[in-house]
Design a protein around this motif. Structure first.
Motif, PDB file in Angstrom:
ATOM      1  N   GLU A 160       0.813  -1.222   0.000  1.00 20.07           N
ATOM      2  CA  GLU A 160       0.000   0.000   0.000  1.00 20.07           C
ATOM      3  C   GLU A 160       0.845   1.269   0.000  1.00 20.07           C
ATOM      4  OE1 GLU A 160      -4.368  -1.060   1.644  1.00 20.07           O
ATOM      5  OE2 GLU A 160      -3.005  -0.160   3.100  1.00 20.07           O
ATOM      6  N   GLY A 161       1.950   1.258   0.703  1.00 15.38           N
ATOM      7  CA  GLY A 161       2.800   2.447   0.775  1.00 15.38           C
ATOM      8  C   GLY A 161       3.707   2.587  -0.435  1.00 15.38           C
ATOM      9  N   ASP A 162       4.633   1.662  -0.578  1.00 14.16           N
ATOM     10  CA  ASP A 162       5.596   1.748  -1.687  1.00 14.16           C
ATOM     11  C   ASP A 162       4.947   1.481  -3.036  1.00 14.16           C
ATOM     12  OD1 ASP A 162       8.040   2.293  -0.176  1.00 14.16           O
ATOM     13  OD2 ASP A 162       7.740   0.287   0.655  1.00 14.16           O
ATOM     14  N   GLY A 163       3.961   0.564  -3.062  1.00 14.71           N
ATOM     15  CA  GLY A 163       3.313   0.223  -4.329  1.00 14.71           C
ATOM     16  C   GLY A 163       2.083   1.042  -4.649  1.00 14.71           C
ATOM     17  N   ASN A 164       1.639   1.861  -3.707  1.00 15.89           N
ATOM     18  CA  ASN A 164       0.480   2.731  -3.922  1.00 15.89           C
ATOM     19  C   ASN A 164      -0.746   1.936  -4.379  1.00 15.89           C
ATOM     20  OD1 ASN A 164      -0.795   5.232  -3.920  1.00 15.89           O
ATOM     21  ND2 ASN A 164      -0.366   5.577  -6.089  1.00 15.89           N
ATOM     22  N   ARG A 165      -0.935   0.759  -3.776  1.00 17.81           N
ATOM     23  CA  ARG A 165      -2.058  -0.104  -4.107  1.00 17.81           C
ATOM     24  C   ARG A 165      -2.993  -0.215  -2.915  1.00 17.81           C
ATOM     25  NH1 ARG A 165      -1.699   0.912  -8.375  1.00 17.81           N
ATOM     26  NH2 ARG A 165      -0.611  -0.129 -10.018  1.00 17.81           N
ATOM     27  N   ALA A 166      -4.251   0.096  -3.116  1.00 21.99           N
ATOM     28  CA  ALA A 166      -5.256  -0.076  -2.061  1.00 21.99           C
ATOM     29  C   ALA A 166      -5.773  -1.505  -2.144  1.00 21.99           C
ATOM     30  CB  ALA A 166      -6.389   0.909  -2.259  1.00 21.99           C
ATOM     31  N   LEU A 167      -5.719  -2.215  -1.034  1.00 25.58           N
ATOM     32  CA  LEU A 167      -6.202  -3.585  -0.983  1.00 25.58           C
ATOM     33  C   LEU A 167      -7.632  -3.600  -0.445  1.00 25.58           C
ATOM     34  CD1 LEU A 167      -2.987  -5.254   0.485  1.00 25.58           C
ATOM     35  CD2 LEU A 167      -3.701  -5.129  -1.920  1.00 25.58           C
ATOM     36  N   ASP A 168      -8.446  -4.538  -0.928  1.00 24.70           N
ATOM     37  CA  ASP A 168      -9.837  -4.628  -0.484  1.00 24.70           C
ATOM     38  C   ASP A 168      -9.941  -4.895   1.012  1.00 24.70           C
ATOM     39  OD1 ASP A 168     -10.792  -4.169  -3.047  1.00 24.70           O
ATOM     40  OD2 ASP A 168     -10.862  -6.309  -3.538  1.00 24.70           O
TER      41      ASP A 168
END
Length: 116
Positions: free
Chosen positions: A83-91
């Motif tokens: 979420e931080g380094d990859g800027n991906r929001a997980l469900d």
């Protein structure tokens, strides 16, 4: 171009990068390939372009993902990586879901390398 084809100063730099810890390499990969992408298709396309010019760096990225997944971490580490380094929001934000994302990323890297 593989690292053995590089001039000596650049080859030395590549050698230094190989010794970086897996988590450092993963953070760099996530920030470089994943964070600003629009999804897996874009990540795959970018990785494929990299494979054409430097397959060894993609192999190192795959090794880093595998090592990070094998290692034990403080709770929240994988989640922060995704979420931080990859800027991906997980469900369902959790280390387990982040690990699943990283497993899928490892498969994407394997697939890109298999196509070379």
């Amino acid at each position: 171009m593989e690292s053995q084809d590089l001039p000596d100063p650049l080859r030395a730099r590549v050698g230094q990068q190989r010794w970086r810890p897996a988590m450092y390499r993963m953070r760099h990969f996530m920030q470089s390939y994943v964070a600003d992408s629009d999804g897996t298709e874009e990540i795959y396309a970018e990785v494929r372009r990299t494979v054409i010019t430097d397959a060894s760096s993609v192999r190192q990225d795959l090794e880093a993902v595998e090592m990070v997944l094998k290692d034990e971490h403080v709770p929240g580490t994988l989640l922060r990586l995704v979420e931080g380094d990859g800027n991906r929001a997980l469900d369902h934000p959790s280390d387990a879901e982040a690990a699943a994302f990283l497993h899928a990323l490892a498969q994407l890297l394997r697939s890109a390398l298999d196509q070379s």
